[in-house]
Design an enzyme around this catalytic site. Structure first.
Site, mmCIF file in Angstrom:
data_model
loop_
_atom_site.group_PDB
_atom_site.id
_atom_site.type_symbol
_atom_site.label_atom_id
_atom_site.label_comp_id
_atom_site.label_asym_id
_atom_site.label_seq_id
_atom_site.Cartn_x
_atom_site.Cartn_y
_atom_site.Cartn_z
ATOM 1 N N CYS A 39 0.821 -1.210 0.000
ATOM 2 C CA CYS A 39 0.000 0.000 0.000
ATOM 3 C C CYS A 39 0.860 1.267 0.000
ATOM 4 O O CYS A 39 1.481 1.588 -1.007
ATOM 5 C CB CYS A 39 -0.967 -0.018 1.173
ATOM 6 S SG CYS A 39 -2.349 1.141 0.982
ATOM 7 N N ARG B 97 -13.179 5.124 -2.159
ATOM 8 C CA ARG B 97 -11.973 4.343 -1.935
ATOM 9 C C ARG B 97 -12.143 2.942 -2.505
ATOM 10 O O ARG B 97 -13.256 2.446 -2.699
ATOM 11 C CB ARG B 97 -11.675 4.245 -0.431
ATOM 12 C CG ARG B 97 -11.313 5.568 0.209
ATOM 13 C CD ARG B 97 -11.092 5.399 1.707
ATOM 14 N NE ARG B 97 -9.938 4.562 2.004
ATOM 15 C CZ ARG B 97 -8.686 5.008 2.028
ATOM 16 N NH1 ARG B 97 -8.432 6.281 1.766
ATOM 17 N NH2 ARG B 97 -7.693 4.200 2.325
ATOM 18 N N ARG C 286 -14.359 12.760 -3.018
ATOM 19 C CA ARG C 286 -15.574 12.492 -3.789
ATOM 20 C C ARG C 286 -15.488 11.190 -4.568
ATOM 21 O O ARG C 286 -16.504 10.674 -5.036
ATOM 22 C CB ARG C 286 -15.854 13.648 -4.741
ATOM 23 C CG ARG C 286 -16.199 14.966 -4.036
ATOM 24 C CD ARG C 286 -16.574 16.042 -5.043
ATOM 25 N NE ARG C 286 -16.941 17.281 -4.373
ATOM 26 C CZ ARG C 286 -17.330 18.388 -5.006
ATOM 27 N NH1 ARG C 286 -17.365 18.396 -6.345
ATOM 28 N NH2 ARG C 286 -17.649 19.471 -4.325
ATOM 29 N N HIS D 139 -3.118 -6.189 1.911
ATOM 30 C CA HIS D 139 -2.584 -5.848 3.231
ATOM 31 C C HIS D 139 -2.171 -7.085 4.035
ATOM 32 O O HIS D 139 -1.738 -8.085 3.464
ATOM 33 C CB HIS D 139 -3.595 -5.001 3.995
ATOM 34 C CG HIS D 139 -3.541 -3.556 3.637
ATOM 35 N ND1 HIS D 139 -2.543 -2.717 4.072
ATOM 36 C CD2 HIS D 139 -4.343 -2.800 2.857
ATOM 37 C CE1 HIS D 139 -2.741 -1.505 3.601
ATOM 38 N NE2 HIS D 139 -3.826 -1.523 2.852
#
Length: 306
Positions: free
Chosen positions: A102, A139, A136, A200
């Site tokens: 990430c 994710r 906006r 992750h």
């Protein structure tokens, strides 16, 4: 197949910015590497490298850098570029295995453009760049599965930035999920033995084959020139934490010796197998939950003993 006595095997992993880049359970990746090494009688020493610490590449065999929030990445980006960059580049060019997750992945590319504030300059290990398109834009969050090396990887992603690849080779093709940018079906990036990804801390726990890939690359790199008649000892299985150095049956292979030509080939060494039933059940559960039933069946047939 030949067998030989085992010398103690040791590896040192440099954990970059453990206090700053520590979100989303990324320590689970390190815990998995430790457990899988320990189960084979390999000592894995983990050394934290924080802001202000130099990176001497000859002191490490593997490197890991996790993810963090944008506000934490700014001082990390500066330290990485100004202090650790030369050492990290030297490690990468010398084929040291590197796993960057990430935020770490973003900082090993050319730059990260946050939703607010100036660009964060990266090292450019990966020919890629990342742009956060603002609050906006939704994710990229959720379970993800991708194809990798003839099989699958699964994990969890949570990132606002969109990463775009130049000439960098992706880690894999997205089967379900968002990946680098939710547009081109790529996920992650590869340069030599450096791997960037948005998957992750569930990455290595749920993908034991990828964890072993990193371990075997590190062992091959460190022990490629063995003093004992140009051979390299691969890795012992264990039984309740005890090394099995006398048993030479196929299911508890103690040591495999390779010729010098094999030891210097580009492919990683083969580790003695572990009982990964639970890990593969977790892996296939994610595939099933994502509706990838054929991939789940293939994973069961390939990796779970019937």
């Amino acid at each position: 197949m030949t067998y030989a006595s085992v010398k103690p095997l040791t590896l040192t992993l440099g954990h970059l910015y453990p206090d700053q880049l520590n979100l989303y359970g990324d320590r689970g990746n390190i815990m998995t590497l430790q457990r899988r090494c320990q189960a084979r009688g390999i000592e894995l020493r983990v050394v934290g490298l924080g802001i202000g610490d130099a990176l001497a590449p000859d002191e490490y065999d593997m490197l890991f850098i996790g993810g963090g929030q944008d506000k934490e990445q700014a001082p990390v980006a500066q330290d990485l570029y100004e202090l650790k960059g030369i050492g990290l580049w030297a490690a990468v060019e010398d084929d040291m295995p590197v796993l960057a997750v990430c935020g770490g992945f973003q900082l090993l590319a050319h730059y990260y453009r946050p939703a607010e504030g100036p660009d964060m300059r990266g090292l450019g290990v990966f020919d890629a760049w990342t742009i956060h398109k603002g609050a906006r834009v939704a994710r990229c969050i959720g379970d993800i599965a991708l194809s990798w090396n003839g099989t699958t990887l699964v994990g969890f992603e949570n990132h606002g930035g969109r990463t775009y690849l130049g000439t960098a080779k992706p880690l894999g093709k997205v089967l379900k999920g968002f990946g680098n940018n939710a547009e081109d079906h790529t996920e992650g990036a590869i340069y030599r033995n450096a791997y960037g990804t948005y998957l992750h801390g569930s990455l290595l726990p749920k993908n034991p084959h990828f964890a072993d890939h990193l371990i075997s690359l590190a062992l091959k790199r460190k022990y490629k020139e063995d003093d004992d008649e140009s051979t390299i000892a691969a890795f012992s299985a264990t039984n309740n934490g005890q090394r099995l150095e006398q048993d030479t049956s196929e299911d508890v292979l103690a040591v495999t010796t390779l010729t010098k030509e094999e030891a210097t080939s580009p492919s990683p060494l083969t580790l003695a197998p572990l009982d990964d039933t639970l890990e593969w059940e977790a892996h296939t559960y994610i595939l099933e939950r994502l509706g990838l039933h054929n991939a789940a069946t293939a994973a069961i047939r390939t990796h779970i003993k019937q």
